[in-house]
Design a protein around this motif. Structure first.
Motif, PDB file in Angstrom:
ATOM      1  N   PHE A   1       1.074  -1.015   0.037  1.00 53.35           N
ATOM      2  CA  PHE A   1       0.087  -0.420   0.027  1.00 53.35           C
ATOM      3  C   PHE A   1       0.955   0.749  -0.078  1.00 53.35           C
ATOM      4  O   PHE A   1       2.346   0.690   0.113  1.00 53.35           O
ATOM      5  CB  PHE A   1      -1.025   0.075   1.523  1.00 53.35           C
TER       6      PHE A   1
ATOM      7  N   THR B   1       0.674   3.439   1.991  1.00 54.58           N
ATOM      8  CA  THR B   1       1.759   4.393   3.113  1.00 54.58           C
ATOM      9  C   THR B   1       2.184   2.735   4.063  1.00 54.58           C
ATOM     10  O   THR B   1       2.965   3.737   4.627  1.00 54.58           O
ATOM     11  CB  THR B   1       0.179   4.811   3.644  1.00 54.58           C
ATOM     12  N   ILE B   2       2.547   2.253   3.633  1.00 52.12           N
ATOM     13  CA  ILE B   2       3.678   1.177   4.226  1.00 52.12           C
ATOM     14  C   ILE B   2       4.441   0.480   3.976  1.00 52.12           C
ATOM     15  O   ILE B   2       4.532   0.378   2.396  1.00 52.12           O
ATOM     16  CB  ILE B   2       2.231   0.079   5.093  1.00 52.12           C
TER      17      ILE B   2
ATOM     18  N   ALA C   1      -4.218 -15.402   8.362  1.00 50.89           N
ATOM     19  CA  ALA C   1      -2.847 -14.514   8.134  1.00 50.89           C
ATOM     20  C   ALA C   1      -1.941 -14.497   9.070  1.00 50.89           C
ATOM     21  O   ALA C   1      -2.008 -14.196  10.510  1.00 50.89           O
ATOM     22  CB  ALA C   1      -3.370 -13.207   7.217  1.00 50.89           C
TER      23      ALA C   1
ATOM     24  N   LEU D   1      -1.657 -11.965  12.061  1.00 56.47           N
ATOM     25  CA  LEU D   1      -1.458 -11.057  11.653  1.00 56.47           C
ATOM     26  C   LEU D   1      -3.587 -10.606  11.532  1.00 56.47           C
ATOM     27  O   LEU D   1      -4.208 -11.181  12.438  1.00 56.47           O
ATOM     28  CB  LEU D   1      -1.174 -10.626  10.688  1.00 56.47           C
TER      29      LEU D   1
ATOM     30  N   GLU E   1      -9.970 -12.960   9.671  1.00 53.18           N
ATOM     31  CA  GLU E   1     -11.874 -13.045   9.221  1.00 53.18           C
ATOM     32  C   GLU E   1     -12.524 -14.139   9.258  1.00 53.18           C
ATOM     33  O   GLU E   1     -11.529 -15.394   9.004  1.00 53.18           O
ATOM     34  CB  GLU E   1     -11.862 -11.518   7.723  1.00 53.18           C
TER      35      GLU E   1
ATOM     36  N   GLU F   1     -17.839  -5.799   7.189  1.00 51.84           N
ATOM     37  CA  GLU F   1     -18.497  -5.441   6.383  1.00 51.84           C
ATOM     38  C   GLU F   1     -19.496  -6.254   5.515  1.00 51.84           C
ATOM     39  O   GLU F   1     -19.619  -7.081   5.640  1.00 51.84           O
ATOM     40  CB  GLU F   1     -17.532  -5.027   5.051  1.00 51.84           C
TER      41      GLU F   1
ATOM     42  N   ILE G   1     -13.858  -1.602  -0.414  1.00 52.85           N
ATOM     43  CA  ILE G   1     -12.661  -2.617  -0.254  1.00 52.85           C
ATOM     44  C   ILE G   1     -12.808  -3.117  -1.515  1.00 52.85           C
ATOM     45  O   ILE G   1     -14.526  -3.777  -1.975  1.00 52.85           O
ATOM     46  CB  ILE G   1     -12.863  -3.529   0.905  1.00 52.85           C
TER      47      ILE G   1
ATOM     48  N   ARG H   1     -12.324  -7.226  -4.156  1.00 48.93           N
ATOM     49  CA  ARG H   1     -11.362  -8.076  -4.106  1.00 48.93           C
ATOM     50  C   ARG H   1     -12.451  -9.175  -4.551  1.00 48.93           C
ATOM     51  O   ARG H   1     -13.352  -8.498  -5.627  1.00 48.93           O
ATOM     52  CB  ARG H   1     -12.425  -8.728  -2.845  1.00 48.93           C
TER      53      ARG H   1
ATOM     54  N   MET I   1      -7.927  -2.165  -1.720  1.00 43.16           N
ATOM     55  CA  MET I   1      -8.865  -1.143  -0.867  1.00 43.16           C
ATOM     56  C   MET I   1      -8.547   0.422  -0.581  1.00 43.16           C
ATOM     57  O   MET I   1      -7.395   1.165  -1.730  1.00 43.16           O
ATOM     58  CB  MET I   1      -8.155  -1.709   0.765  1.00 43.16           C
TER      59      MET I   1
ATOM     60  N   HIS J   1      -3.770  -3.527  -1.936  1.00 38.40           N
ATOM     61  CA  HIS J   1      -3.003  -3.934  -0.477  1.00 38.40           C
ATOM     62  C   HIS J   1      -2.933  -5.625  -0.522  1.00 38.40           C
ATOM     63  O   HIS J   1      -1.675  -6.013  -0.214  1.00 38.40           O
ATOM     64  CB  HIS J   1      -3.944  -3.935  -0.075  1.00 38.40           C
ATOM     65  N   LEU J   2      -3.644  -6.843  -1.492  1.00 36.71           N
ATOM     66  CA  LEU J   2      -2.532  -8.477  -1.388  1.00 36.71           C
ATOM     67  C   LEU J   2      -3.380  -8.365  -2.442  1.00 36.71           C
ATOM     68  O   LEU J   2      -4.069  -8.305  -2.856  1.00 36.71           O
ATOM     69  CB  LEU J   2      -3.694  -8.979  -0.245  1.00 36.71           C
TER      70      LEU J   2
END
Ligand code: HEM
Length: 170
Positions: free
Chosen positions: A37, A39-40, A65, A74, A77, A102, A134, A136, A152, A162-163
Motif C-alpha cells: 500500500f 503508505t506502508i 493470516a 496478523l 476474518e 463489512e 474494498i 476483492r 482498498m 493491498h494484497l
C-alpha cells in the motif's frame, strides 16, 4: 478429515450455494502472499482459508493470516457467503479482527467472484486510517489454484492494491 467447524459433515450442500462448491475445503497459500500500500512497507504473509457448510443456504468461512518471516498471527476474518436465488449475485458478510465489519456484494462468473464493499462499519476506537472501500477478486485458475486480490481505499489513499496471494487445496 471432517472440518471441526462442520458438525454435520455428511449433510448435503444446499442447492442455493451449489455454484460455490468449488470453494469448499481448506486452502493453504502456495507461497507467501504479497502485501503493499503506498503508505506502508511492503510485506509477505501466509494465509489459510477454510470454507465449510452445515446444509444451510450459506457457506461459512475463516481466513487466518500470519507474517511470513516471524509467523506471528496478523489479519483474521470470518463470516458467511450467501447467494441471491436464481441469480449470480453473491454477498459476503464479514467480521475482521481489526474491528471492521463489512458486507461485500458482487457476482459469480464461471469460477471467479468479483466483490465490492457495500457497507462498512467499525468499532469507535479503530486504528486510523479508516478503510472507505474494498474490492476483492477470488479466482479458481485452470491449474486448480485459487487466487485472491484485495484493493482498498482509505481516508488518505484512492483505491489501490493491498494484497495478492495464491492458494492450493490442502
Ligand atoms: C495495513 C486494511 C488484510 C497485513 C493496513 C491498513 C489498512 C488495512 C487500512 C493501514 C494502511 C495505512 O497505514 O495507510 C486491511 C483490510 C484487509 C486487510 C481492509 C482485508 C480486507 C490484510 C491481510 C494482511 C494484512 C490479510 C496479512 C497479513 C497488513 C500489514 C499492514 C496493513 C502488515 C501494515 C502494518 C499495519 O498497519 O498493521 N491494512 N488489511 N492486511 N495490513 Fe491490512
Amino acid at each position: 478429515m471432517a472440518c471441526p467447524f462442520n458438525h454435520t459433515a455428511a449433510v448435503e450442500l444446499n442447492p442455493a450455494v451449489l455454484p460455490l462448491e468449488w470453494l469448499l475445503g481448506t486452502w493453504e497459500c502456495d507461497e507467501p502472499g504479497e502485501g503493499c500500500f503506498p503508505t506502508i512497507k511492503p510485506f509477505r504473509y501466509t494465509e489459510t482459508l477454510h470454507f465449510s457448510h452445515v446444509g444451510q443456504p450459506v457457506i461459512n468461512f475463516m481466513f487466518n493470516a500470519f507474517h511470513a518471516e516471524s509467523k506471528k498471527p496478523l489479519h483474521r476474518e470470518c463470516g458467511f457467503i450467501r447467494m441471491q436465488p436464481a441469480t449470480n449475485r453473491v454477498a459476503f458478510i464479514i467480521a475482521q479482527n481489526s474491528g471492521l465489519v463489512e458486507i461485500e456484494e458482487g457476482e459469480l462468473t464461471a469460477q471467479q467472484l468479483t466483490l465490492q464493499s457495500r457497507s462498512l462499519a467499525r468499532i469507535s476506537f479503530a486504528k486510523k486510517p479508516h478503510v472507505q472501500q474494498i474490492c476483492r477478486v477470488f479466482q479458481l485458475r485452470p491449474d486448480g489454484k485459487l487466487e485472491q486480490t484485495v484493493s482498498m481505499a482509505t481516508d488518505s489513499q484512492p483505491l489501490t492494491q493491498h494484497l495478492q496471494i495464491t492458494y492450493r487445496r490442502s
